[in-house]
Design an enzyme around this catalytic site. Sequence first.
Site, PDB file in Angstrom:
ATOM      1  N   GLY A   1       0.832  -1.201   0.000  1.00  0.00           N
ATOM      2  CA  GLY A   1       0.000   0.000   0.000  1.00  0.00           C
ATOM      3  C   GLY A   1       0.863   1.247   0.000  1.00  0.00           C
ATOM      4  O   GLY A   1       2.080   1.200  -0.191  1.00  0.00           O
ATOM      5  N   ALA A   2       0.209   2.374   0.174  1.00  0.00           N
ATOM      6  CA  ALA A   2       0.905   3.656   0.192  1.00  0.00           C
ATOM      7  C   ALA A   2       0.383   4.481   1.354  1.00  0.00           C
ATOM      8  O   ALA A   2      -0.822   4.520   1.617  1.00  0.00           O
ATOM      9  CB  ALA A   2       0.708   4.404  -1.120  1.00  0.00           C
TER      10      ALA A   2
ATOM     11  N   PHE B   1       3.685   9.289   3.885  1.00  0.00           N
ATOM     12  CA  PHE B   1       5.096   9.606   3.721  1.00  0.00           C
ATOM     13  C   PHE B   1       5.767   8.749   2.652  1.00  0.00           C
ATOM     14  O   PHE B   1       6.831   9.087   2.173  1.00  0.00           O
ATOM     15  CB  PHE B   1       5.828   9.422   5.055  1.00  0.00           C
TER      16      PHE B   1
ATOM     17  N   LYS C   1       6.604   0.995   7.298  1.00  0.00           N
ATOM     18  CA  LYS C   1       6.320   2.286   6.667  1.00  0.00           C
ATOM     19  C   LYS C   1       7.637   2.935   6.290  1.00  0.00           C
ATOM     20  O   LYS C   1       8.562   2.993   7.096  1.00  0.00           O
ATOM     21  CB  LYS C   1       5.523   3.188   7.604  1.00  0.00           C
TER      22      LYS C   1
ATOM     23  N   ASP D   1      -0.363   3.841 -29.402  1.00  0.00           N
ATOM     24  CA  ASP D   1      -0.828   3.668 -28.017  1.00  0.00           C
ATOM     25  C   ASP D   1       0.309   3.130 -27.153  1.00  0.00           C
ATOM     26  O   ASP D   1       0.119   2.232 -26.356  1.00  0.00           O
ATOM     27  CB  ASP D   1      -2.034   2.722 -27.977  1.00  0.00           C
TER      28      ASP D   1
END
Length: 945
Positions: free
Chosen positions: A604-605, A608, A629, A704
Amino acid sequence: MAKVLMNTKTETSDLKWTTHSRSRPEWEEVSGLDEENNSVRTYQICQAEGSSSHWLRSKMIDRRGASQVYVELLFTMVECSSRNTHHRSCKETFNLYYYQSDVDDATPTYPAWMENPYTKVDTVAADFLLRKGGEKKVNVKTLRLGPLSKRGFYLAFQAQGACMALLSVRVFFKKCPALTRSLSVFPETVPRSLVQEAVGQCVTHAAQPATNARPPKMFCGEDGQWVDQPTTSCTCLPGFEASHGELECKACASGLFKMGSGSGPCTSCPENSHTTETGSSVCTCRPSYYRAPTDSADTPCTRSPSSPRWLVPQVNDTSLTLEWSEPVDSGGRSDLSYSIECRICSAHGGFCTTCGDGVNYKPSQTGIQGRRVSIWGLRPHTSYSFTVLALNGVSGQSQQGSAGETINVTTSPNVPVLVTGLRKSTATESSLTLYWNKPTQTHYRILQYQLRYCEKERGSEENSCQFMESSGNEAVLSELRRATAYEVQVRARTFAGYGSFGQASVFRTLPDEDESTSPLLVTGILVAMGILLLILVIAAAIYCIRKQNHFKDPEMSDKNGQYLMGQGVKVYIDPFTYEDPNEAVREFAKEIDVSCVKIEEVIGAGEFGEVCRGRLRIPGKKENYVAIKTLKGGYTDKQRRDFLAEASIMGQFQHPNIIHLEGIITASCPLNDGQFTPIQLVGMLRGIASGMKYLSEMSYVHRDLAARNILVNSNLVCKVSDFGLSRFLQENSSDPTYTSSLGGKIPIRWTAPEAIAFRKFTCASDVWSYGIVMWEVMSFGERPYWDMSNQDVINAIEQDYRLPPPPDCPTYLHQLMLDCWQKERTARPRFANIVSALDKLIRNPASLKITAHEGAGPSHPLLDQRSPLSPSSCGTVGDWLRAIKMERYEESFLQAGYTSMQLLAHINTEDLLRLGVTLAGHQKKILSSIEALTNQNKPAGNVLY
């Protein structure tokens, strides 16, 4: 579609434009002939000597909402060699300018006759020159000017040594005409940028579904052509169908209908229904035909069924079985059911009344799906009338009512009466002792009694009911279930057979609410009370032990004065009260050695940086999975302080429902199995460029190219995929292009500006897209232009905005991106050059350590070691301006005295404004080039590349 703002060909009187010259001759208005020999008003001038400026300015032209306009010029030009004039002062070109204003305030002296405040459009050169004895050919030039923002503008023509005639001037702008497509109407739209969004509405008798209320949208290109297929969900209303290629919604013809909105066509009315009107959404049922309330409008109309057939009774004393055959006509429906009507009739066939509640039916009296029913509880020696009704979903709407078949029966006269007074004598956990009253009639003898008993919770299911016989008026029901209610009925049998079961009574086996408490129940209660008491004792003991340990725990001690006096409660301390955030971290968080932590994957994010899953193994302890983290690269001092403050806060908490901080790592970064090195990323980019080089050499344009269309295997080999938009390039010119005339969505964030505006696709437009892919890779999948809208992206690119380097991106790679994003497609590198440049970086990995914040100045171009900006190749100011494609300003630089490269060293933005360089992008390009030239002339230092 062009909208003309001015056309001198249509003028019937003198133009009376304003002229200005410091010497003779001046622009002269005369009558002349155009290319079709029509009489027109023209301006001409023929300078003999000198290079002074001669100006001609039009009247004010109202722009009428256009932001970009086009100027079509028809002119003739005399060849210098055919004139008796000095060759150096003779010109075969002239300059075109414009000046914007909100009011018509121009005078012979205002605005000043110079490039600033006028804005230069271009230096116009003749393709065909007039010479003695030669053919007269007219030059036609079309130039674009803008962006325009004020109410109107003036055109100005500057001749500096030319002999020419201005035959006509036509000023127009392009707009997209009103358009109907996909059942949506779009108004006439004037493009105010490369692509202008237009909002439309649904055509008459069409609408959007309630779940999608957004209006139709479409894009108008700068060239006055609609760019894309509309974004719309308009569909025709009920009773209407799309017609003429989805240009309108046409009403359904008589005899046809369409029940709902959508793209479907009108269809014929369902069976047994009709409509005589146009635009019908439902067809009316014909007489005697109906639809049930649950039927939809596209189902056929139906009618009630006919009567059941062959009704056959089987009488057994006071019980009866009825069987019948299905009706000949089911009414066209499949929801057929049956219902029984029962009547008691007088002995002489007189008046009949409805049977009471004492008559029982199996399976039921109404809603019968089969064709057999059992009836009992009838009176002996009584006449009955039974009617079987056939029903379906529309039986209630028919005026004739339901059709039925009736039969009359009479029960046996010698059937005993009902048994009454059923009571309970005793009950145990598995048995019931019951007795009942003997019938008082004396004209027949009771041979036997029969009991029927069923578990009440299971109803009257066959497998839950049992029977037993008794010779007297008492019986014992055994092998019953404990604490279960039973429903019991009794009937008597004589020589004429069984009578009807009497009224059902309910009895329950022990234990019961009204029975005395059994010893087993008492034992269970005592055991439960004992267990509860034991739990209370254990809980009290645990509480005392924990309370004692709480005061013995050194971590809970009062060594730092963090308890409230006399209460033993720890107080939270705000880490921001510390002057140095590292001091709070050292006090509340434990430093962990980086070798103890291994990052496995990003999950995840956070605010920070990324949040990862990993493993923590401290010597002497068991290995555990942990969440990690991280603080992203390129952080600011404030971000680092906030990050450490969060760790200081978490380190103060110790609770099973609060996240626990194991520690922090500030000395170095933990290992990450999925982290790529810069040389790996360059290798991946080299593979993509190699694939695109192969496609371009085969004359194919991808259209593309984006990171989402690149497949990567376990060896980091990148493969270009998704050729749904690829097109073959016709090599019939020196600059092959593919022009898209059809609709289809354009990936705006990855597409070159000329492909967005004019749908011109080349290998150069694929190079632009490759630059975006480079940015995606170096930013580890960041979305290009972040959360900017597509229209904001188009406007930003038009104003020369380019994406900044991603964090820790090598300077050379970002410079290569900027090369790919050159506005002029001919200035962009080819894929062969890109592959070569990346090969140089791979052979010299030390150059990848130079990032944007480390470099001392602009980086050198990667694609050509002999840069066109080198002093050896830029001998004059004119050569330098042509090298950076700014040759339009050459005359302004020379007239201002910048005649040598050495004089350019201290030029600034204010100097450029005085030279007429008003576009921010041009200013930036010129100043960057001058800085690069200055850096090249400095002696070499100790910088490693």
